[in-house]
Design an enzyme around this catalytic site. Structure first.
Site, PDB file in Angstrom:
ATOM      1  N   ARG A  50       0.775  -1.192  -0.121  1.00  0.00           N
ATOM      2  CA  ARG A  50       0.303  -0.021  -0.113  1.00  0.00           C
ATOM      3  C   ARG A  50       0.951   1.280   0.123  1.00  0.00           C
ATOM      4  O   ARG A  50       1.933   1.349   0.631  1.00  0.00           O
ATOM      5  CB  ARG A  50      -1.011   0.019   1.258  1.00  0.00           C
ATOM      6  CG  ARG A  50      -1.924   1.173   1.143  1.00  0.00           C
ATOM      7  CD  ARG A  50      -2.671   1.250   2.636  1.00  0.00           C
ATOM      8  NE  ARG A  50      -3.603   2.355   2.644  1.00  0.00           N
ATOM      9  CZ  ARG A  50      -4.084   3.018   3.558  1.00  0.00           C
ATOM     10  NH1 ARG A  50      -3.587   2.622   4.956  1.00  0.00           N
ATOM     11  NH2 ARG A  50      -4.964   4.035   3.729  1.00  0.00           N
ATOM     12  N   PHE A  55       1.620  10.470   1.948  1.00  0.00           N
ATOM     13  CA  PHE A  55       1.036  10.259   3.393  1.00  0.00           C
ATOM     14  C   PHE A  55       1.867   8.972   4.078  1.00  0.00           C
ATOM     15  O   PHE A  55       2.328   9.319   4.922  1.00  0.00           O
ATOM     16  CB  PHE A  55      -0.420   9.850   3.218  1.00  0.00           C
ATOM     17  CG  PHE A  55      -1.151   9.610   4.602  1.00  0.00           C
ATOM     18  CD1 PHE A  55      -1.080  10.601   5.520  1.00  0.00           C
ATOM     19  CD2 PHE A  55      -1.911   8.584   4.752  1.00  0.00           C
ATOM     20  CE1 PHE A  55      -1.644  10.233   6.846  1.00  0.00           C
ATOM     21  CE2 PHE A  55      -2.647   8.446   5.925  1.00  0.00           C
ATOM     22  CZ  PHE A  55      -2.424   9.258   6.975  1.00  0.00           C
ATOM     23  N   GLN A  58       3.248   1.342   3.448  1.00  0.00           N
ATOM     24  CA  GLN A  58       2.807   0.295   4.296  1.00  0.00           C
ATOM     25  C   GLN A  58       3.234  -1.049   3.833  1.00  0.00           C
ATOM     26  O   GLN A  58       3.265  -1.504   2.602  1.00  0.00           O
ATOM     27  CB  GLN A  58       1.327   0.328   4.615  1.00  0.00           C
ATOM     28  CG  GLN A  58       0.881  -0.650   5.813  1.00  0.00           C
ATOM     29  CD  GLN A  58      -0.688  -0.663   5.879  1.00  0.00           C
ATOM     30  OE1 GLN A  58      -1.173   0.393   5.627  1.00  0.00           O
ATOM     31  NE2 GLN A  58      -1.069  -1.632   6.567  1.00  0.00           N
ATOM     32  N   ASN A  97      -2.899  -1.227  12.095  1.00  0.00           N
ATOM     33  CA  ASN A  97      -4.036  -2.110  12.892  1.00  0.00           C
ATOM     34  C   ASN A  97      -4.962  -2.211  11.951  1.00  0.00           C
ATOM     35  O   ASN A  97      -4.984  -1.653  10.940  1.00  0.00           O
ATOM     36  CB  ASN A  97      -4.336  -1.515  14.262  1.00  0.00           C
ATOM     37  CG  ASN A  97      -4.546  -0.150  14.181  1.00  0.00           C
ATOM     38  OD1 ASN A  97      -5.318   0.439  13.375  1.00  0.00           O
ATOM     39  ND2 ASN A  97      -4.188   0.523  15.080  1.00  0.00           N
ATOM     40  N   PHE A 109       3.960   0.787   9.101  1.00  0.00           N
ATOM     41  CA  PHE A 109       4.149   1.871   7.902  1.00  0.00           C
ATOM     42  C   PHE A 109       5.067   3.019   8.135  1.00  0.00           C
ATOM     43  O   PHE A 109       5.494   3.123   9.398  1.00  0.00           O
ATOM     44  CB  PHE A 109       2.683   2.488   7.729  1.00  0.00           C
ATOM     45  CG  PHE A 109       2.059   3.286   8.912  1.00  0.00           C
ATOM     46  CD1 PHE A 109       2.196   4.639   9.047  1.00  0.00           C
ATOM     47  CD2 PHE A 109       1.275   2.746   9.580  1.00  0.00           C
ATOM     48  CE1 PHE A 109       1.627   5.369  10.131  1.00  0.00           C
ATOM     49  CE2 PHE A 109       0.792   3.358  10.805  1.00  0.00           C
ATOM     50  CZ  PHE A 109       1.137   4.518  10.943  1.00  0.00           C
ATOM     51  N   LEU A 118      -2.867  11.231  13.316  1.00  0.00           N
ATOM     52  CA  LEU A 118      -2.747   9.597  13.439  1.00  0.00           C
ATOM     53  C   LEU A 118      -2.377   9.567  14.830  1.00  0.00           C
ATOM     54  O   LEU A 118      -2.212   8.367  15.305  1.00  0.00           O
ATOM     55  CB  LEU A 118      -1.461   9.269  12.573  1.00  0.00           C
ATOM     56  CG  LEU A 118      -2.039   9.129  11.113  1.00  0.00           C
ATOM     57  CD1 LEU A 118      -0.776   8.411  10.260  1.00  0.00           C
ATOM     58  CD2 LEU A 118      -3.144   8.230  10.774  1.00  0.00           C
ATOM     59  N   HIS A 122      -2.106   4.852  16.717  1.00  0.00           N
ATOM     60  CA  HIS A 122      -0.942   3.906  16.195  1.00  0.00           C
ATOM     61  C   HIS A 122       0.000   4.078  17.082  1.00  0.00           C
ATOM     62  O   HIS A 122       0.422   5.222  17.668  1.00  0.00           O
ATOM     63  CB  HIS A 122      -0.666   4.157  14.749  1.00  0.00           C
ATOM     64  CG  HIS A 122      -1.937   4.119  13.757  1.00  0.00           C
ATOM     65  ND1 HIS A 122      -2.219   2.873  13.215  1.00  0.00           N
ATOM     66  CD2 HIS A 122      -2.781   5.060  13.298  1.00  0.00           C
ATOM     67  CE1 HIS A 122      -3.281   2.872  12.397  1.00  0.00           C
ATOM     68  NE2 HIS A 122      -3.432   4.363  12.375  1.00  0.00           N
TER      69      HIS A 122
END
Length: 482
Positions: A50, A55, A58, A97, A109, A118, A122
């Site tokens: 991903r 941004f 991952q 998660n 990530f 965030l 996380h």
């Protein structure tokens, strides 16, 4: 001020190395999980599944779908949120998660920019240091599909542990053992495939046999070849002559004896019967003769080609007759007489040019003079015309409109419709230059205006001075009294 770190790993990827420092004091459980999985070789060969440009990137899922992953503890473990560990800049490493709390496994990530939204969701457990951050940015610039998945995803080759803050970690299986197991599985798979291929393949009996195949002896194959028959070289068998038991009575004359001998020889000779068709190409044994077949085929081809050639010659003759008729040159009656005569060979263009050169050779030698009287006469006539039309400065050459009275009277009507071209005016033209440039100077002063900015400024100052002089009061500057 950044917190001090304890623990360091290098993630070796297909786009380059990524150097990560770990905050093992603030997030001990998360860092222990990450290092233990790296020691077991869990991340080897895992892709970056991903990428969100600007941004994050991952990875950490062995299935490559984003829905897999497992932790070192055998089950998802809880979050470790620290108030001083936030997302203030790019290069922050955190756990991924499934959208709920305490659901961490193996996926993580790396941020590509500031991401304060965030914080508190996380677990942050490290950061990327040095120039290796540009390799992370390189991953963020890859070409993606509609599901934020790279079309050509990079992968993690291996993770090298430079500084291990947990000396008591005992991996379930080391990376070397895991690679050895993987190689053993691949080797077993290749052997199975090879065995299946051998069982399904057909035995090639043409190959040489070695080892266990020596017991199986096969009968040698016999290749039957057709004998080459040459009837022209074979000897004609001579049948034996049978001698009768009783001799015939002697003949009265020698002629009769000769006839009887000739008849006896004819009786004992083998009689040959001529056959047509397919029997002509067979030899004495009844087999087909290749040489006769080839000779017969060659004769047929020669006959066809000769017939075709004769047809072509006839057609060409007819075409020549038609072409002569259309041109009207030779009639059909005189054709035979003309064809009997020998045709003269046509000369080529080179031969014609050579003959023309030979005829004119020697005409322009130095000893002979060419006749140039006509050229001199034309030159003298032009010179006389030029002198006759030499007018002075005050004279004007007669134009096309100045004609005699008779000419004007007789051709008055034709002048209105016809325009007569008089090409003798050029003889009286002369090139003259003025003695001075007064005319040109007058024309330039009339057509062009020369503007000098310095002269304009001086003129403006002079006008301002005159205006001030005119505006001064006459009573010496005291003004008018009321």
């Amino acid at each position: 001020m950044a917190l001090p770190t304890r623990g360091r790993v290098i993630v070796d990827t297909t786009v380059g190395e990524i150097d990560i420092e770990l905050w093992s004091k603030e997030t001990p459980k998360t860092c222990r999980n990450f290092i233990a999985l790296a020691m077991e070789g869990y991340y080897d060969g895992v892709i970056f599944h991903r990428v969100v440009p600007g941004f994050l990137v991952q990875t950490g899922d062995r299935t490559g779908t984003g829905g897999g992953g497992e932790s070192f503890y055998g089950e998802p473990f809880e979050d470790e949120i620290h108030p001083r560990l936030r997302f203030p800049h790019r290069g922050i490493v955190a756990m991924a998660n499934n959208g709920t709390k305490n659901s961490n496994d193996s996926q993580f990530f790396i941020t590509l920019d500031r991401a304060e939204e965030l914080h508190g969701k996380h677990t942050v457990f490290g950061r990327v240091v040095g120039d290796t951050l540009y390799n992370v940015l390189k991953i963020g610039e890859l070409e993606l599909d509609e599901n934020e998945r790279p079309i050509y995803p990079p992968k993690i080759k291996t993770i090298r542990i430079i500084e291990n803050p947990f000396d008591d970690i005992v991996p379930r299986i080391t990376a070397e053992e895991k690679r050895a197991q993987q190689r053993a599985r691949e080797e077993a798979q290749r052997e199975r495939e090879e065995g299946e291929r051998r069982r399904g393949a057909k035995k090639d009996v043409k190959l040489l046999s070695f080892g266990g195949d020596e017991e199986e002896e096969e009968e040698p194959s016999v290749i039957k070849k057709k004998p080459i028959v040459r009837p022209d070289l074979a000897d004609i068998p001579v049948e034996p002559v049978l001698i009768p038991d009783t001799l015939p009575p002697p003949a009265s004359s020698s002629k009769k004896s000769k006839d009887q001998e000739a008849g006896a020889e004819n009786d004992h000779r083998p009689k040959k019967k001529k056959k047509k068709g397919a029997d002509d190409v067979r030899d004495d044994d009844g087999d087909l003769d290749v040489t006769k077949i080839r000779a017969k085929h060659a004769e047929e081809q020669a006959a066809k080609s000769s017939a075709r050639q004769t047809e072509i010659e006839k057609m060409e003759a007819e075409i020549r007759k038609l072409s002569r008729k259309t041109r009207g040159g030779v009639s059909s009656d005189d054709e035979d007489s003309h064809s009997s005569k020998a045709k003269k060979p046509k000369k080529s263009a080179l031969e014609e040019e050579m003959a023309r050169y030979v005829k004119g050779k020697g005409m322009h030698k130095k000893g002979k003079k060419r006749d140039e009287s006509d050229v001199l006469a034309a030159l003298n006539s032009f010179r006389s015309r030029l002198k006759s039309t030499d007018f002075g400065e005050g004279e004007k050459a007669p134009g096309p409109t100045e004609r005699s009275g008779e000419d004007q009277g007789t051709r008055g009507e034709e002048e209105e419709t016809l325009e007569i071209d008089n090409d003798t005016e050029f003889l009286s033209h002369a090139l003259r230059f003025p003695k001075d440039n007064t005319e040109e100077a007058i024309k330039a002063e009339r057509d062009y205006e020369v503007i000098d900015p310095r002269q304009r400024g001086a003129r403006a100052r002079e006008e301002e001075r005159e205006r001030k002089k005119m505006s001064r009061p006459r009573d010496g500057g005291r003004g008018f009294r009321r």
